[in-house]
Scaffold this motif. Structure first.
Motif, PDB file in Angstrom:
ATOM      1  N   VAL A 121    -125.847-106.810  26.408  1.00 51.32           N
ATOM      2  CA  VAL A 121    -124.735-107.198  26.101  1.00 51.32           C
ATOM      3  C   VAL A 121    -124.322-108.579  26.855  1.00 51.32           C
ATOM      4  O   VAL A 121    -124.510-108.904  27.923  1.00 51.32           O
ATOM      5  N   ASN A 122    -123.999-109.659  25.956  1.00 48.80           N
ATOM      6  CA  ASN A 122    -123.754-111.014  26.522  1.00 48.80           C
ATOM      7  C   ASN A 122    -122.450-111.437  26.787  1.00 48.80           C
ATOM      8  O   ASN A 122    -122.096-111.653  27.725  1.00 48.80           O
ATOM      9  N   THR A 123    -121.490-110.938  25.987  1.00 49.68           N
ATOM     10  CA  THR A 123    -120.187-111.255  26.054  1.00 49.68           C
ATOM     11  C   THR A 123    -119.337-109.877  25.927  1.00 49.68           C
ATOM     12  O   THR A 123    -119.608-109.225  25.215  1.00 49.68           O
ATOM     13  N   MET A 124    -118.388-110.176  27.068  1.00 43.59           N
ATOM     14  CA  MET A 124    -117.479-108.925  26.953  1.00 43.59           C
ATOM     15  C   MET A 124    -116.002-109.317  26.708  1.00 43.59           C
ATOM     16  O   MET A 124    -115.640-110.593  27.011  1.00 43.59           O
ATOM     17  N   GLY A 125    -115.489-108.658  25.920  1.00 43.08           N
ATOM     18  CA  GLY A 125    -113.920-109.161  25.468  1.00 43.08           C
ATOM     19  C   GLY A 125    -113.031-108.036  25.675  1.00 43.08           C
ATOM     20  O   GLY A 125    -113.140-106.744  25.783  1.00 43.08           O
ATOM     21  N   TRP A 126    -111.817-108.706  25.356  1.00 43.10           N
ATOM     22  CA  TRP A 126    -110.316-107.661  25.647  1.00 43.10           C
ATOM     23  C   TRP A 126    -109.789-107.803  24.104  1.00 43.10           C
ATOM     24  O   TRP A 126    -109.677-109.105  23.698  1.00 43.10           O
ATOM     25  N   PHE A 127    -109.414-107.071  23.465  1.00 44.34           N
ATOM     26  CA  PHE A 127    -108.448-106.969  22.482  1.00 44.34           C
ATOM     27  C   PHE A 127    -107.174-105.829  22.508  1.00 44.34           C
ATOM     28  O   PHE A 127    -107.386-105.238  23.639  1.00 44.34           O
ATOM     29  N   ARG A 128    -106.360-106.050  21.718  1.00 44.47           N
ATOM     30  CA  ARG A 128    -105.069-105.144  22.012  1.00 44.47           C
ATOM     31  C   ARG A 128    -104.571-104.740  20.392  1.00 44.47           C
ATOM     32  O   ARG A 128    -104.732-105.510  19.358  1.00 44.47           O
ATOM     33  N   GLN A 129    -104.342-103.647  20.491  1.00 45.64           N
ATOM     34  CA  GLN A 129    -103.453-103.088  18.960  1.00 45.64           C
ATOM     35  C   GLN A 129    -102.226-102.774  19.291  1.00 45.64           C
ATOM     36  O   GLN A 129    -101.854-101.770  19.830  1.00 45.64           O
ATOM     37  N   PHE A 130    -101.377-103.266  18.368  1.00 48.40           N
ATOM     38  CA  PHE A 130     -99.978-102.892  18.417  1.00 48.40           C
ATOM     39  C   PHE A 130     -99.918-101.877  17.391  1.00 48.40           C
ATOM     40  O   PHE A 130    -100.671-101.745  16.423  1.00 48.40           O
ATOM     41  N   PRO A 131     -98.981-100.868  17.192  1.00 46.05           N
ATOM     42  CA  PRO A 131     -98.654 -99.896  16.417  1.00 46.05           C
ATOM     43  C   PRO A 131     -98.724-100.449  15.039  1.00 46.05           C
ATOM     44  O   PRO A 131     -97.906-101.471  14.810  1.00 46.05           O
ATOM     45  N   GLY A 132     -99.579 -99.977  13.983  1.00 43.05           N
ATOM     46  CA  GLY A 132     -99.302-100.603  12.730  1.00 43.05           C
ATOM     47  C   GLY A 132     -99.925-101.534  12.300  1.00 43.05           C
ATOM     48  O   GLY A 132     -99.909-102.393  11.325  1.00 43.05           O
ATOM     49  N   LYS A 133    -100.677-102.264  13.589  1.00 42.19           N
ATOM     50  CA  LYS A 133    -101.232-103.718  13.346  1.00 42.19           C
ATOM     51  C   LYS A 133    -102.535-103.659  13.516  1.00 42.19           C
ATOM     52  O   LYS A 133    -103.189-102.803  14.026  1.00 42.19           O
ATOM     53  N   GLU A 134    -103.184-104.667  13.009  1.00 37.37           N
ATOM     54  CA  GLU A 134    -104.665-104.989  13.238  1.00 37.37           C
ATOM     55  C   GLU A 134    -104.966-105.284  14.723  1.00 37.37           C
ATOM     56  O   GLU A 134    -104.071-105.750  15.219  1.00 37.37           O
ATOM     57  N   ARG A 135    -106.169-104.847  15.164  1.00 36.21           N
ATOM     58  CA  ARG A 135    -106.671-105.307  16.438  1.00 36.21           C
ATOM     59  C   ARG A 135    -106.580-106.771  16.613  1.00 36.21           C
ATOM     60  O   ARG A 135    -106.931-107.544  15.735  1.00 36.21           O
ATOM     61  N   GLU A 136    -106.059-107.576  17.763  1.00 39.89           N
ATOM     62  CA  GLU A 136    -106.082-108.861  17.941  1.00 39.89           C
ATOM     63  C   GLU A 136    -106.823-109.190  19.232  1.00 39.89           C
ATOM     64  O   GLU A 136    -106.799-108.395  20.141  1.00 39.89           O
ATOM     65  N   PHE A 137    -107.566-110.274  18.996  1.00 41.54           N
ATOM     66  CA  PHE A 137    -108.274-110.888  20.329  1.00 41.54           C
ATOM     67  C   PHE A 137    -107.203-111.184  21.421  1.00 41.54           C
ATOM     68  O   PHE A 137    -106.476-111.659  21.284  1.00 41.54           O
ATOM     69  N   VAL A 138    -107.652-110.900  22.521  1.00 42.15           N
ATOM     70  CA  VAL A 138    -107.084-111.478  23.759  1.00 42.15           C
ATOM     71  C   VAL A 138    -107.775-112.316  24.668  1.00 42.15           C
ATOM     72  O   VAL A 138    -107.322-113.566  25.143  1.00 42.15           O
ATOM     73  N   ALA A 139    -109.034-111.998  24.984  1.00 38.18           N
ATOM     74  CA  ALA A 139    -109.870-112.860  25.900  1.00 38.18           C
ATOM     75  C   ALA A 139    -111.314-112.476  25.807  1.00 38.18           C
ATOM     76  O   ALA A 139    -111.672-111.306  25.419  1.00 38.18           O
ATOM     77  N   ARG A 140    -112.379-113.303  26.185  1.00 43.30           N
ATOM     78  CA  ARG A 140    -113.572-113.001  26.111  1.00 43.30           C
ATOM     79  C   ARG A 140    -114.354-113.642  27.291  1.00 43.30           C
ATOM     80  O   ARG A 140    -113.695-114.752  27.860  1.00 43.30           O
ATOM     81  N   ILE A 141    -115.553-113.165  27.956  1.00 43.56           N
ATOM     82  CA  ILE A 141    -116.249-113.875  29.041  1.00 43.56           C
ATOM     83  C   ILE A 141    -117.401-113.650  28.649  1.00 43.56           C
ATOM     84  O   ILE A 141    -118.066-112.499  28.534  1.00 43.56           O
ATOM     85  N   SER A 142    -118.331-114.469  28.913  1.00 39.34           N
ATOM     86  CA  SER A 142    -119.661-114.560  28.657  1.00 39.34           C
ATOM     87  C   SER A 142    -120.580-114.184  29.833  1.00 39.34           C
ATOM     88  O   SER A 142    -119.814-113.746  30.999  1.00 39.34           O
ATOM     89  N   TRP A 143    -121.921-113.667  29.808  1.00 44.61           N
ATOM     90  CA  TRP A 143    -122.477-113.156  31.061  1.00 44.61           C
ATOM     91  C   TRP A 143    -122.408-114.439  32.120  1.00 44.61           C
ATOM     92  O   TRP A 143    -122.348-113.931  33.264  1.00 44.61           O
ATOM     93  N   SER A 144    -122.359-115.734  31.820  1.00 48.54           N
ATOM     94  CA  SER A 144    -122.599-116.767  32.739  1.00 48.54           C
ATOM     95  C   SER A 144    -120.870-117.041  33.142  1.00 48.54           C
ATOM     96  O   SER A 144    -120.697-117.897  34.085  1.00 48.54           O
ATOM     97  N   GLY A 145    -120.003-116.474  32.711  1.00 48.61           N
ATOM     98  CA  GLY A 145    -118.775-116.574  33.236  1.00 48.61           C
ATOM     99  C   GLY A 145    -117.754-117.406  32.344  1.00 48.61           C
ATOM    100  O   GLY A 145    -116.689-117.898  32.585  1.00 48.61           O
ATOM    101  N   ILE A 146    -118.206-117.839  31.404  1.00 47.33           N
ATOM    102  CA  ILE A 146    -117.420-118.834  30.396  1.00 47.33           C
ATOM    103  C   ILE A 146    -116.619-117.910  29.816  1.00 47.33           C
ATOM    104  O   ILE A 146    -116.495-116.944  29.005  1.00 47.33           O
ATOM    105  N   THR A 147    -114.989-118.442  29.891  1.00 46.73           N
ATOM    106  CA  THR A 147    -114.022-117.596  29.280  1.00 46.73           C
ATOM    107  C   THR A 147    -113.388-118.457  28.086  1.00 46.73           C
ATOM    108  O   THR A 147    -113.515-119.524  27.850  1.00 46.73           O
TER     109      THR A 147
END
Length: 121
Positions: free
Chosen positions: A31-57
């Protein structure tokens, strides 16, 4: 395979802070990149943030500086610090992992089960 387990969700009030954690296990070296997503009721999942192995956000524009993503590679854990929470932040928050350096949402290979964040006024 990689397993992701989120924790830290719950019920908070408007203006409060919350820190979500995501612990990875298994073939985490893939795994290189880790991310957070969120999903509201009845909606598609949306991107919140991501971070690479080296810390790039990278953050979604709508976060307006209230959220901070970080990772502790030694612990195979990624965090999402959420400040000044609003009712509209109420959602299920998912942790995800990708083998790519700068993945699009469709490029994430591994997903956690999600953790509910509820912000009340």
């Amino acid at each position: 395979q990689v397993q992701l387990v989120e924790s830290g969700g719950g019920l908070v009030q408007t203006g409060d802070s919350l820190r979500l954690s995501c612990a990875a296990s298994g073939r985490t070296f893939s795994v290189n990149t880790m991310g957070w997503f969120r999903q509201f009721p009845g909606k598609e999942r949306e991107f919140v943030a991501r971070i690479s192995w080296s810390g790039i956000t990278q953050y979604a524009d709508s976060m307006n500086g209230r959220f901070t993503i970080s990772r502790d590679n030694a612990k195979n854990t990624v965090y999402l610090q959420m400040n000044s929470l609003k009712r509209e932040d109420t959602a299920v928050y998912y942790c995800a992992g990708s083998r790519l350096f700068a993945p699009e949402a469709r490029d994430y290979d591994y997903w956690g089960q999600g953790t509910q964040v509820t912000v009340s006024s």
